[in-house]
Design a protein around this motif. Sequence first.
Motif, PDB file in Angstrom:
ATOM      1  N   LEU A   6      -0.918 -13.620  -1.116  1.00  0.00           N
ATOM      2  CA  LEU A   6       0.138 -12.434  -0.419  1.00  0.00           C
ATOM      3  C   LEU A   6      -0.138 -11.333  -1.069  1.00  0.00           C
ATOM      4  O   LEU A   6       0.468 -11.050  -2.059  1.00  0.00           O
ATOM      5  CB  LEU A   6       1.474 -12.663  -0.446  1.00  0.00           C
ATOM      6  CG  LEU A   6       2.132 -12.162   1.131  1.00  0.00           C
ATOM      7  CD1 LEU A   6       1.506 -12.251   2.040  1.00  0.00           C
ATOM      8  CD2 LEU A   6       3.661 -12.317   0.487  1.00  0.00           C
ATOM      9  N   ALA A   7      -0.679  -9.981  -0.052  1.00  0.00           N
ATOM     10  CA  ALA A   7      -0.701  -9.338  -0.959  1.00  0.00           C
ATOM     11  C   ALA A   7      -0.705  -8.009  -0.070  1.00  0.00           C
ATOM     12  O   ALA A   7      -1.413  -6.704   0.265  1.00  0.00           O
ATOM     13  CB  ALA A   7      -2.941  -9.524  -1.105  1.00  0.00           C
ATOM     14  N   VAL A   8       0.169  -8.069   0.381  1.00  0.00           N
ATOM     15  CA  VAL A   8       0.701  -6.973   1.657  1.00  0.00           C
ATOM     16  C   VAL A   8       1.595  -6.274   0.822  1.00  0.00           C
ATOM     17  O   VAL A   8       2.034  -4.910   1.662  1.00  0.00           O
ATOM     18  CB  VAL A   8       1.819  -7.893   3.147  1.00  0.00           C
ATOM     19  CG1 VAL A   8       0.480  -8.425   3.885  1.00  0.00           C
ATOM     20  CG2 VAL A   8       2.904  -8.356   2.635  1.00  0.00           C
ATOM     21  N   GLN A   9       2.407  -6.651   0.001  1.00  0.00           N
ATOM     22  CA  GLN A   9       3.566  -5.905  -1.362  1.00  0.00           C
ATOM     23  C   GLN A   9       3.302  -6.452  -2.665  1.00  0.00           C
ATOM     24  O   GLN A   9       3.634  -7.439  -2.254  1.00  0.00           O
ATOM     25  CB  GLN A   9       4.472  -4.959  -0.329  1.00  0.00           C
ATOM     26  CG  GLN A   9       5.735  -4.074  -0.941  1.00  0.00           C
ATOM     27  CD  GLN A   9       6.984  -4.501  -1.303  1.00  0.00           C
ATOM     28  OE1 GLN A   9       6.443  -5.593  -1.716  1.00  0.00           O
ATOM     29  NE2 GLN A   9       7.029  -3.809  -2.571  1.00  0.00           N
ATOM     30  N   GLY A  10       4.172  -5.244  -3.753  1.00  0.00           N
ATOM     31  CA  GLY A  10       5.037  -5.890  -4.436  1.00  0.00           C
ATOM     32  C   GLY A  10       3.395  -6.290  -6.143  1.00  0.00           C
ATOM     33  O   GLY A  10       2.240  -5.966  -5.160  1.00  0.00           O
ATOM     34  N   ALA A  11       3.496  -7.203  -6.589  1.00  0.00           N
ATOM     35  CA  ALA A  11       2.278  -7.455  -8.004  1.00  0.00           C
ATOM     36  C   ALA A  11       1.716  -8.467  -7.550  1.00  0.00           C
ATOM     37  O   ALA A  11       2.172  -9.429  -8.673  1.00  0.00           O
ATOM     38  CB  ALA A  11       3.332  -7.882  -9.191  1.00  0.00           C
ATOM     39  N   PHE A  12       0.706  -8.810  -6.670  1.00  0.00           N
ATOM     40  CA  PHE A  12       0.020  -9.562  -6.410  1.00  0.00           C
ATOM     41  C   PHE A  12      -1.185  -9.498  -7.212  1.00  0.00           C
ATOM     42  O   PHE A  12      -1.956 -10.776  -7.425  1.00  0.00           O
ATOM     43  CB  PHE A  12      -0.274  -9.690  -5.090  1.00  0.00           C
ATOM     44  CG  PHE A  12      -1.152  -8.522  -4.371  1.00  0.00           C
ATOM     45  CD1 PHE A  12      -2.751  -8.428  -4.380  1.00  0.00           C
ATOM     46  CD2 PHE A  12      -0.202  -7.327  -3.809  1.00  0.00           C
ATOM     47  CE1 PHE A  12      -2.992  -7.575  -4.012  1.00  0.00           C
ATOM     48  CE2 PHE A  12      -1.177  -6.195  -3.769  1.00  0.00           C
ATOM     49  CZ  PHE A  12      -2.239  -6.609  -4.284  1.00  0.00           C
TER      50      PHE A  12
END
Length: 187
Positions: A6-12
């Motif tokens: 999941l790459a919509v927000q955060g440390a992905f």
Amino acid sequence: MKIGVLAVQGAFIEHRKMLESLGAECVEIRQKADLEGIQGIVLPGGESTVQGKLLHKLDMFGKIQTCIREGLPVLATCAGMILLAQTLYNDPVTHLATLPVTVRRNAYGRQLGSFITDQPVKGIGEFPMVFIRAPYIESVDDSDVEVLATVDDHIVAVRYGNQLGLSFHPEMTEDTRIHEFFLKMIQ
């Protein structure tokens, strides 16, 4: 093996790099179409409220929830674990609600409460745990939830069937054993 991160927000990106170093093909999940053909999914750390809202806005919420309920293996770290939790101790809002646990958000405090500790993880051994504004699991709500690790008598890692929930960030270390464990869950 194709893993969605999941790459919509955060440390992905750190998850993606670690999984690719282990030979997995990774796709960054930014829209519903990106979910096609994945064999596992990573829900990374970040801001759970923002991630939850974006899952709805991008029309991915229902698809991800259904896939997890139907057995898609998931590795959820920090905010990702909050997304999975059926109950949040200090918040009436829940998100995917597929993991029968009660999670306390920001349980270890704010950014200044971040820390690193080496603790045993069941089936893995001593592991460097990085906690950043971390939650912990207040209670497990199903006898099938397997506790994998605790820190100071607080549950910080569990497995429930196809779901692996962690309070800490294994992707922020050089140790690949948690990600290896996740890939073995998929095989």
